[in-house]
Design an enzyme around this catalytic site. Sequence first.
Site, PDB file in Angstrom:
ATOM      1  N   TYR A  62       1.030  -1.114  -0.635  1.00 19.17           N
ATOM      2  CA  TYR A  62       0.008   0.281   0.020  1.00 19.17           C
ATOM      3  C   TYR A  62       0.888   0.750   0.180  1.00 19.17           C
ATOM      4  O   TYR A  62       1.480   1.724   1.415  1.00 19.17           O
ATOM      5  CB  TYR A  62      -0.795   0.006   1.601  1.00 19.17           C
ATOM      6  CG  TYR A  62      -1.903  -0.973   1.301  1.00 19.17           C
ATOM      7  CD1 TYR A  62      -2.142  -2.221   0.044  1.00 19.17           C
ATOM      8  CD2 TYR A  62      -2.897  -1.723   2.692  1.00 19.17           C
ATOM      9  CE1 TYR A  62      -3.221  -2.908   0.193  1.00 19.17           C
ATOM     10  CE2 TYR A  62      -3.655  -2.589   2.418  1.00 19.17           C
ATOM     11  CZ  TYR A  62      -3.951  -3.297   1.253  1.00 19.17           C
ATOM     12  OH  TYR A  62      -4.926  -4.137   1.834  1.00 19.17           O
ATOM     13  N   HIS A 129      -0.078 -11.756   1.204  1.00 21.11           N
ATOM     14  CA  HIS A 129      -1.286 -11.081   0.320  1.00 21.11           C
ATOM     15  C   HIS A 129      -1.772 -11.370  -0.277  1.00 21.11           C
ATOM     16  O   HIS A 129      -3.051 -11.193  -1.257  1.00 21.11           O
ATOM     17  CB  HIS A 129      -0.583  -9.924   0.625  1.00 21.11           C
ATOM     18  CG  HIS A 129      -1.395  -8.404  -0.215  1.00 21.11           C
ATOM     19  ND1 HIS A 129      -1.564  -7.214  -0.052  1.00 21.11           N
ATOM     20  CD2 HIS A 129      -2.406  -8.661  -0.372  1.00 21.11           C
ATOM     21  CE1 HIS A 129      -2.134  -6.679  -0.103  1.00 21.11           C
ATOM     22  NE2 HIS A 129      -3.471  -6.970  -0.386  1.00 21.11           N
ATOM     23  N   GLY A 213     -17.189   1.063  -1.552  1.00 18.88           N
ATOM     24  CA  GLY A 213     -17.746   2.513  -1.154  1.00 18.88           C
ATOM     25  C   GLY A 213     -19.185   2.901  -2.462  1.00 18.88           C
ATOM     26  O   GLY A 213     -19.761   3.427  -2.283  1.00 18.88           O
TER      27      GLY A 213
END
Length: 337
Positions: A62, A129, A213
Site C-alpha cells: 500500500y 497477501h 464504497g
Amino acid sequence: MRRTTIGDLTTSALGLGCMGMTFAYKDTASLRGDGAERDRSLATLDAALDAGITLLDSADIYGPRTNEELLGGWLAEHRGAVEVATKFGGFSLEVQGRAPDGRPDYAKRACDASLARLGIDVIDLYYLHRVDPQVPIEETVGAMAELVQAGKVRHIGLSEASAATIRRAHATHPITAVQTEYSLWTRDIEEEVLPTLRELGIGLVAYSPLGRGFLTGAITRPEDLAEDDWRRHNPRFQGENLERNLQLVDGVTAMADDKGVTPAQLALAWVLAQGRVHDHPIVPIPGTTRPERIAENVAALDVELTDDDLAALDRIAPIGIAAGDRYPADSMAVLDG
C-alpha cells in the site's frame, strides 16, 4: 465495542482497513500521505480507537511502503491498544515484475522491513497477501511459522486463498485468519471457502464489505471518482456493468430507508449478520479516511436484521449478482484457484 475471536486472536468486532489512506482510492497528489490528507488519516485512526476499533489492517504494497510508515508514526503512542495486521507478497518489493512473491527468504526480509516501518517489535497478524503459484504454500507458510517461533509474528493468515490452499497451509501451521473480499455483491466464498474456514476454526476477515464504497450509494458515475482513483479501472465501475450494479444499490438503499439506516450501515450489518448465519466469526474491515465515517460504521453493530430482512437481502443480492469481475484482468489472474 464488542470483542470477538477469530482463530486464536481476540480483537474488535469491527476493524479498520487503512489502505485508502495512502493507496488506490485517491488522486496522485494525496497518495504521498502528507499534509491535510495525512492529518485526516491520523484523525481517523484516533476516532477508530476512541470507538473501540482495535484491528488495524495494512500491507507493504500500500503505497508501496507509505501505509505502514503512516501507521507506524501513529503506533508510537498507541501500540499497546491495538492489534496490527499487515501483509506481504502481493508483489515483490525486491524483484520488479514478480507478483505474487511467496519465497520463504523473502517472507522473512519483508517481515523485518514491515516491522521497521511500523516501528514495532511484533506483528499481531501477518498475512501472505497473494498465493504465489511458483512456491508451494507449505514452504511459504513454513517460513511464516519460523517468524512466529522467532517472536516477530504472533499469528499468521492468508489473503484470497482457495479452500484447497487453506487446507494445505493449515496443515503446515495453524492459520488464524483468511482475509478476502466479502460483501453483498461479492459472496462467492460462501460456496467453498467459508465452509472450510468453519470446519478448520479459521476466522474470516472481510475486506471491502462496502463494495469498495459502491454499496454506500455515493458512486453513481465514473466522474464521482478522482481521475487517478483505481476504481475507474475496475470492471464493476464501468459502462453497462456500472448501470446494472446501480440497480443492486437501489435495492439496498430502498431497504435501508425503510429501516431508518444508511446503505453503508445496512451493508455492514449484513456482513456482521453472516457470522450468525454461518455460525462462524467474521470481522469486517471497512476502510475510510474520514473520522465522521467511523461513527456511522460502528453504528452498524446495533442494526438488527431479522430472518425476514436477511431473506429480503438474499433476493436483492444473491450470489453472483454483481456485473463484472471484481478486479481488472491482470489482478484476477493472480487470485488463487
